[in-house]
Design a protein around this motif. Structure first.
Motif, PDB file in Angstrom:
ATOM      1  N   TRP A  14       0.843  -1.192   0.000  1.00 53.28           N
ATOM      2  CA  TRP A  14       0.000   0.000   0.000  1.00 53.28           C
ATOM      3  C   TRP A  14       0.887   1.255   0.000  1.00 53.28           C
ATOM      4  CZ3 TRP A  14      -5.444   0.123   0.002  1.00 53.28           C
ATOM      5  CH2 TRP A  14      -6.012   1.401   0.126  1.00 53.28           C
ATOM      6  N   ASN A  15       1.936   1.238   0.815  1.00 55.74           N
ATOM      7  CA  ASN A  15       2.881   2.353   0.816  1.00 55.74           C
ATOM      8  C   ASN A  15       3.541   2.532  -0.542  1.00 55.74           C
ATOM      9  OD1 ASN A  15       4.129   1.987   4.253  1.00 55.74           O
ATOM     10  ND2 ASN A  15       2.368   3.082   3.439  1.00 55.74           N
ATOM     11  N   PHE A  16       3.901   1.423  -1.173  1.00 54.05           N
ATOM     12  CA  PHE A  16       4.537   1.512  -2.484  1.00 54.05           C
ATOM     13  C   PHE A  16       3.572   2.087  -3.519  1.00 54.05           C
ATOM     14  CE2 PHE A  16       8.310  -0.510  -1.138  1.00 54.05           C
ATOM     15  CZ  PHE A  16       9.228  -0.391  -2.172  1.00 54.05           C
ATOM     16  N   MET A  17       2.298   1.712  -3.414  1.00 53.69           N
ATOM     17  CA  MET A  17       1.299   2.283  -4.322  1.00 53.69           C
ATOM     18  C   MET A  17       1.226   3.799  -4.157  1.00 53.69           C
ATOM     19  SD  MET A  17      -2.016   3.680  -4.030  1.00 53.69           S
ATOM     20  CE  MET A  17      -2.719   2.913  -2.568  1.00 53.69           C
ATOM     21  N   GLU A  18       1.162   4.255  -2.894  1.00 52.25           N
ATOM     22  CA  GLU A  18       1.056   5.692  -2.631  1.00 52.25           C
ATOM     23  C   GLU A  18       2.300   6.446  -3.107  1.00 52.25           C
ATOM     24  OE1 GLU A  18      -1.684   5.881   1.373  1.00 52.25           O
ATOM     25  OE2 GLU A  18       0.403   5.233   1.578  1.00 52.25           O
ATOM     26  N   THR A  19       3.465   5.862  -2.845  1.00 51.90           N
ATOM     27  CA  THR A  19       4.710   6.523  -3.224  1.00 51.90           C
ATOM     28  C   THR A  19       4.844   6.608  -4.742  1.00 51.90           C
ATOM     29  OG1 THR A  19       5.726   5.644  -1.218  1.00 51.90           O
ATOM     30  CG2 THR A  19       7.204   6.530  -2.880  1.00 51.90           C
ATOM     31  N   THR A  20       4.459   5.543  -5.434  1.00 50.64           N
ATOM     32  CA  THR A  20       4.491   5.552  -6.899  1.00 50.64           C
ATOM     33  C   THR A  20       3.536   6.597  -7.446  1.00 50.64           C
ATOM     34  OG1 THR A  20       5.012   3.187  -6.910  1.00 50.64           O
ATOM     35  CG2 THR A  20       4.202   4.141  -8.970  1.00 50.64           C
TER      36      THR A  20
END
Length: 440
Positions: free
Chosen positions: A206-212
């Motif tokens: 989920w964090n990676f989705m937001e950061t991307t």
């Protein structure tokens, strides 16, 4: 972006443009997107390509609308046209009614108890899980879509200004692409649970989705501004031509600015950290919470950097204090309040004071303003990074890795990159070369 623009755009105009854009980027979440993401990754729907495609369509639309508003108001702020504050206020108030009209057109009917949902509904529903017990959430993307069309029509037809349209289009493409590609990563992991299985204890996707999402839309908007660099306002503020004659529109009084700033900052804190039914019904529309900021930022001197440095910091610091002192409790209450509350707000206030004192109405960009913008970028980036680091329970790279550690490393790299850009900005300032030679 702010560091680069500070070399070509008059200080106060730049602060107002950035302030309005950031305020406008704050209400995209009212569309609700968690259940839209669920269509692409929930265990019950893994393997259902129809649900995935429909969910990703909603992800692109909502991400695009989210960032299109950032582009719209950045374009208004940097335009060579001048917008009367009274016009901004009227448009902002009318937008509340437009919001309800758009919701009625696109996001009704909505009666989960009777399983009645809109014809175009991008969240999980009984269409995809007929026998499941679901709690559908109201969507408001239709209202925001109509508001966006309303503002762009006004800018293009009434003001004959294409810059907001250019930036809003860029924001829609960048935001939609960023949200789409970020969710592709997360849904790929859900559909392929063995993906990166060698990595222990795992990754917070989920964090990676937001950061991307943030990386792509931020880069996309920066590129759009660079492409339009010859269309943005770089000279003195033009005179405001109205039916009453020509002249510069006066700024609100300092007393009005500070009073409204304190009231709205308190309201944002209550909304983010408290729960009051009647106030939440008003605030959860989101657009209702930015009417005052948009108007005051547009013509104020205190509001632009107070919003950028302090108001944005308040809920983040507050949520970090709440998590550290009252939920996970890794810190004592006094320590949490000082480390995650008092110190970040003092730093934000210091940045606000420095930049506020360095701005100018002069058409020439002062050396002090460019310096202060570079310092502000570094201080705020590292402060936000530190709050995130504390919230992630201090995932040091050399300690036992947690699911938060990979994203923390990315945030660290980003903060270092911003610091390097700030140093580069200082090296380009007039007199920097002479100083280096003198040092030798």
């Amino acid at each position: 972006l702010g560091m680069w623009l500070s070399s070509v755009v008059p200080p106060l105009r730049l602060l107002r443009a950035l302030g309005m854009a950031v305020a406008a980027a704050g209400f995209g979440g009212c569309m609700t997107y968690g259940q839209t993401l669920g269509l692409t990754q929930d265990a019950a729907l893994v393997g259902n390509w129809d649900a995935w495609r429909w969910g990703m369509t909603g992800v692109f639309l909502k991400g695009g609308l989210w960032i299109a508003f950032f582009g719209l108001f950045l374009g208004i702020g940097l335009s060579r046209k001048n917008y009367l504050t009274a016009d901004i206020a009227v448009m902002a108030v009318l937008s509340v009614f437009i919001l309800f009209i758009g919701v009625a057109m696109f996001n009704e009917p909505f009666d989960p108890s009777q399983r009645k949902l809109p014809a175009i509904y991008f969240s999980d529903s009984w269409v995809w899980e007929p026998d499941a017990e679901l709690s559908p959430r109201r969507e408001r993307w239709g209202g925001l879509l109509l508001i966006l069309i309303f503002w762009l029509s006004w800018c293009v037809v009434e003001k004959r200004d294409l810059l907001p349209l250019r930036f809003a289009t860029a924001g829609f493409i960048a935001g939609g692409s960023g949200f789409f590609l970020g969710q592709c990563l997360q849904s790929w992991n859900a559909w392929n649970p063995g993906f990166l299985s060698f990595f222990k204890p795992g990754i917070n996707w989920w964090n990676f989705m937001e950061t991307t999402f943030g990386f792509i839309w931020g880069g996309g908007m920066a590129f759009a501004v660079w492409l339009s660099r010859y269309h943005i306002h770089t000279g003195p503020d033009p005179e405001i031509n109205s039916t009453a004659g020509s002249g510069r529109e006066p700024s609100p009084s300092i007393l009005l600015e500070w009073t409204s700033a304190i009231v709205m900052a308190s309201a944002f804190m209550v909304w983010n950290l408290g729960s009051f039914t009647y106030f939440d019904r008003f605030a959860d529309l989101s657009w209702t919470m930015i009417i005052v900021p948009l108007v005051m930022i547009h013509r104020g001197r205190v509001w632009p950097w107070f919003y950028l440095a302090v108001v944005v910091m308040l809920p983040i610091a507050g949520k970090t204090v709440r998590e550290m002192a009252y939920r996970s409790e890794p810190m004592s209450e006094p320590v949490a309040w000082i480390v995650a509350g008092v110190i970040p707000l003092l730093l934000a206030s210091l940045v606000f004071t420095v930049v506020h004192r360095s701005d100018s109405d002069s058409p020439s960009v002062s050396l002090g303003f460019r310096q202060s913008m570079a310092v502000a970028a570094v201080v705020l980036s590292w402060t936000f990074h530190a709050l995130n680091f504390i919230f992630f329970e201090e995932p040091w790279p050399w300690a036992s890795w947690t699911s938060r550690t990979p994203n923390e490393i990315i945030f660290l790299i980003a903060a270092v990159a911003i610091t390097m850009m700030a140093v580069h900005t200082f090296r380009q300032l007039p007199g920097a070369e002479a100083s280096r030679e003198a040092g030798k």
